[in-house]
Scaffold this motif. Sequence first.
Motif, mmCIF file in Angstrom:
data_model
loop_
_atom_site.group_PDB
_atom_site.id
_atom_site.type_symbol
_atom_site.label_atom_id
_atom_site.label_comp_id
_atom_site.label_asym_id
_atom_site.label_seq_id
_atom_site.Cartn_x
_atom_site.Cartn_y
_atom_site.Cartn_z
ATOM 1 N N ASP A 197 57.283 74.164 31.089
ATOM 2 C CA ASP A 197 56.903 75.328 31.891
ATOM 3 C C ASP A 197 55.758 74.988 32.828
ATOM 4 O OD1 ASP A 197 57.057 78.238 32.461
ATOM 5 O OD2 ASP A 197 55.021 78.230 31.632
ATOM 6 N N HIS A 198 54.754 74.270 32.325
ATOM 7 C CA HIS A 198 53.627 73.872 33.167
ATOM 8 C C HIS A 198 54.062 72.879 34.234
ATOM 9 C CE1 HIS A 198 50.491 76.047 31.130
ATOM 10 N NE2 HIS A 198 50.795 75.500 29.953
ATOM 11 N N LEU A 199 54.956 71.978 33.886
ATOM 12 C CA LEU A 199 55.466 71.006 34.855
ATOM 13 C C LEU A 199 56.220 71.723 35.971
ATOM 14 C CD1 LEU A 199 55.980 68.116 35.794
ATOM 15 C CD2 LEU A 199 57.982 68.064 34.276
ATOM 16 N N PHE A 200 57.017 72.719 35.574
ATOM 17 C CA PHE A 200 57.763 73.492 36.566
ATOM 18 C C PHE A 200 56.800 74.223 37.504
ATOM 19 C CE2 PHE A 200 59.912 77.471 37.823
ATOM 20 C CZ PHE A 200 60.987 76.931 38.525
ATOM 21 N N VAL A 238 53.750 73.306 38.362
ATOM 22 C CA VAL A 238 53.148 72.321 39.263
ATOM 23 C C VAL A 238 54.124 71.956 40.377
ATOM 24 C CG1 VAL A 238 52.301 69.955 39.433
ATOM 25 C CG2 VAL A 238 51.571 71.398 37.532
ATOM 26 N N LEU A 239 55.402 71.792 40.033
ATOM 27 C CA LEU A 239 56.411 71.465 41.042
ATOM 28 C C LEU A 239 56.578 72.605 42.044
ATOM 29 C CD1 LEU A 239 59.150 69.734 38.839
ATOM 30 C CD2 LEU A 239 57.517 68.648 40.402
ATOM 31 N N ILE A 240 56.539 73.845 41.554
ATOM 32 C CA ILE A 240 56.643 75.007 42.440
ATOM 33 C C ILE A 240 55.457 75.042 43.407
ATOM 34 C CG2 ILE A 240 56.481 77.520 42.528
ATOM 35 C CD1 ILE A 240 59.243 76.573 41.856
ATOM 36 N N TRP A 273 56.029 85.961 45.355
ATOM 37 C CA TRP A 273 55.663 85.301 44.117
ATOM 38 C C TRP A 273 54.844 86.220 43.228
ATOM 39 C CZ3 TRP A 273 58.193 80.936 43.310
ATOM 40 C CH2 TRP A 273 58.713 80.269 44.415
ATOM 41 N N PRO A 274 54.786 85.925 41.929
ATOM 42 C CA PRO A 274 54.017 86.782 41.014
ATOM 43 C C PRO A 274 52.558 86.898 41.440
ATOM 44 C CG PRO A 274 55.401 85.266 39.773
ATOM 45 C CD PRO A 274 55.504 84.863 41.206
ATOM 46 N N LEU A 275 51.896 87.925 40.923
ATOM 47 C CA LEU A 275 50.539 88.253 41.332
ATOM 48 C C LEU A 275 49.578 87.084 41.159
ATOM 49 C CD1 LEU A 275 48.867 90.704 42.350
ATOM 50 C CD2 LEU A 275 48.293 91.160 39.968
ATOM 51 N N GLY A 276 49.712 86.329 40.072
ATOM 52 C CA GLY A 276 48.790 85.245 39.795
ATOM 53 C C GLY A 276 48.796 84.152 40.837
ATOM 54 N N TYR A 277 49.904 83.979 41.550
ATOM 55 C CA TYR A 277 50.016 82.895 42.510
ATOM 56 C C TYR A 277 49.174 83.121 43.763
ATOM 57 C CZ TYR A 277 53.701 80.479 39.961
ATOM 58 O OH TYR A 277 54.393 79.772 39.017
ATOM 59 N N VAL A 278 48.565 84.296 43.895
ATOM 60 C CA VAL A 278 47.661 84.531 45.019
ATOM 61 C C VAL A 278 46.481 83.573 44.969
ATOM 62 C CG1 VAL A 278 46.198 86.253 43.895
ATOM 63 C CG2 VAL A 278 46.545 86.365 46.352
ATOM 64 N N PHE A 309 44.882 67.818 43.017
ATOM 65 C CA PHE A 309 45.871 68.856 43.326
ATOM 66 C C PHE A 309 46.689 69.226 42.091
ATOM 67 C CE2 PHE A 309 50.267 69.865 44.489
ATOM 68 C CZ PHE A 309 50.055 71.025 45.237
ATOM 69 N N VAL A 310 47.166 68.220 41.368
ATOM 70 C CA VAL A 310 47.947 68.488 40.157
ATOM 71 C C VAL A 310 47.101 69.219 39.120
ATOM 72 C CG1 VAL A 310 49.153 67.410 38.215
ATOM 73 C CG2 VAL A 310 49.511 66.552 40.539
ATOM 74 N N PHE A 311 45.847 68.810 38.982
ATOM 75 C CA PHE A 311 44.950 69.453 38.019
ATOM 76 C C PHE A 311 44.734 70.928 38.364
ATOM 77 C CE2 PHE A 311 40.612 70.757 36.889
ATOM 78 C CZ PHE A 311 40.670 70.618 35.506
ATOM 79 N N LEU A 312 44.492 71.222 39.639
ATOM 80 C CA LEU A 312 44.278 72.607 40.053
ATOM 81 C C LEU A 312 45.558 73.429 39.911
ATOM 82 C CD1 LEU A 312 42.083 72.105 43.256
ATOM 83 C CD2 LEU A 312 41.345 72.901 40.997
ATOM 84 N N ALA A 313 46.681 72.839 40.299
ATOM 85 C CA ALA A 313 47.953 73.544 40.155
ATOM 86 C C ALA A 313 48.262 73.835 38.696
ATOM 87 C CB ALA A 313 49.081 72.721 40.777
ATOM 88 N N TYR A 314 47.836 72.950 37.806
ATOM 89 C CA TYR A 314 48.095 73.100 36.370
ATOM 90 C C TYR A 314 47.162 74.112 35.717
ATOM 91 C CZ TYR A 314 48.834 71.676 31.501
ATOM 92 O OH TYR A 314 49.125 71.652 30.161
#
Length: 367
Positions: free
Chosen positions: A8-11, A13-15, A186-191, A124-129
């Motif tokens: 789920d976390h990998l997905f 990050v890819l998104i 996208w969901p609210l959190g993605y803001v 970038f990966v760390f922040l996205a994760y």
Amino acid sequence: MSVYERSDHLFKVLIIALLALIYLSSLFGWGYLLEKLLGLSWPVPFTICLGLSGWIFFGGVLNLLGIAYPLVLDGIVIFGLGYFALTLVRSWNLKKVSEYRSFYCSKDVLLRFLPSTMAILIVFVFLAYTVSSPQTFNVHDDFEKYLSHPIKMLATGTVKGSLFSALGSETLGGQAFLHGFALAHWPLGYVNTVDTVFAFLLCLMSVLSVSMREELPFWYIPLVVLVPISINPQYVNISSLYTATAMIIFLFLGLWMHSEEDKNTVLSWPSLVFLGLSYGALIALKTFYLLVVIIHFALVFLGIICVSHSFKNATKWAIGTAFSTLLFSSPWILVYYSNWTTWLSNISGPQAYLSDSGFARQTAAAI
């Protein structure tokens, strides 16, 4: 952590990576178009920053017209992607590809480019994760000031609220407009990705680009890039911290690059348009950044006097830049025209308003 949670976390990050590619490519398309219109040229990160300034200006126009709906925002992204693709097709040349490959694959460039690029990708990966989609928000700030405005804009076509809204004084709504691109689909959190991930990535790309352009030693460039990374990334809210930082880097270093070869280019009309567009974008993000605009304006004004030894040239530049800034800020200013006229009409205080309404006279008569 279970296999499901890891996937789920990998997905996620890819998104986030896919969204970054889409939006940054669209911003590059807009920025490259503006560069062609103005006859300017910058490295890729600064071209993206110029496109970001254009987006914020068009955001003011859309909010003034009351048409800042998700479909219109999608049109902005699609247009940028289309122009980006057209640019790639036009510039495709086997000879140029061979030249670029030989240049970027050289030992010197790889030594100066790869370590810093790897560090940026790791960040970038760390922040996205970690922070791209938080589980909770700051209820005393995020929900009150930052999340409600883009949601309202997408529903009504404009960020303008009631006369009691803080919009128009604390912020003109530029960041809310940018948040709208994330909240549209996208969901609210993605803001949170807009500033904390995408804008921070843009800041690091800008620093790396300038370091490469100045041909700093290979061991020095990673240190320069690591400086903003090493700053304590304390999460406060979803404001315009890194978005404004990217614009400030572009404002200072972009003007320096533009005038490095010819000092007189600062006085040209493309330079005035670029400064007005950048100034207007910063002011629209948050009115606090008006202070940064004033400081930069004063430094450039003094710099023109010192270089050209002409107060007349500096005055012409100041008038032209002020007019350009007002022009590109005007859509956001006009959005809150009724708010500001109401505040000014009642600036003498509530007692005057009560007297004009007749309430005080009625109270006196009753007594």
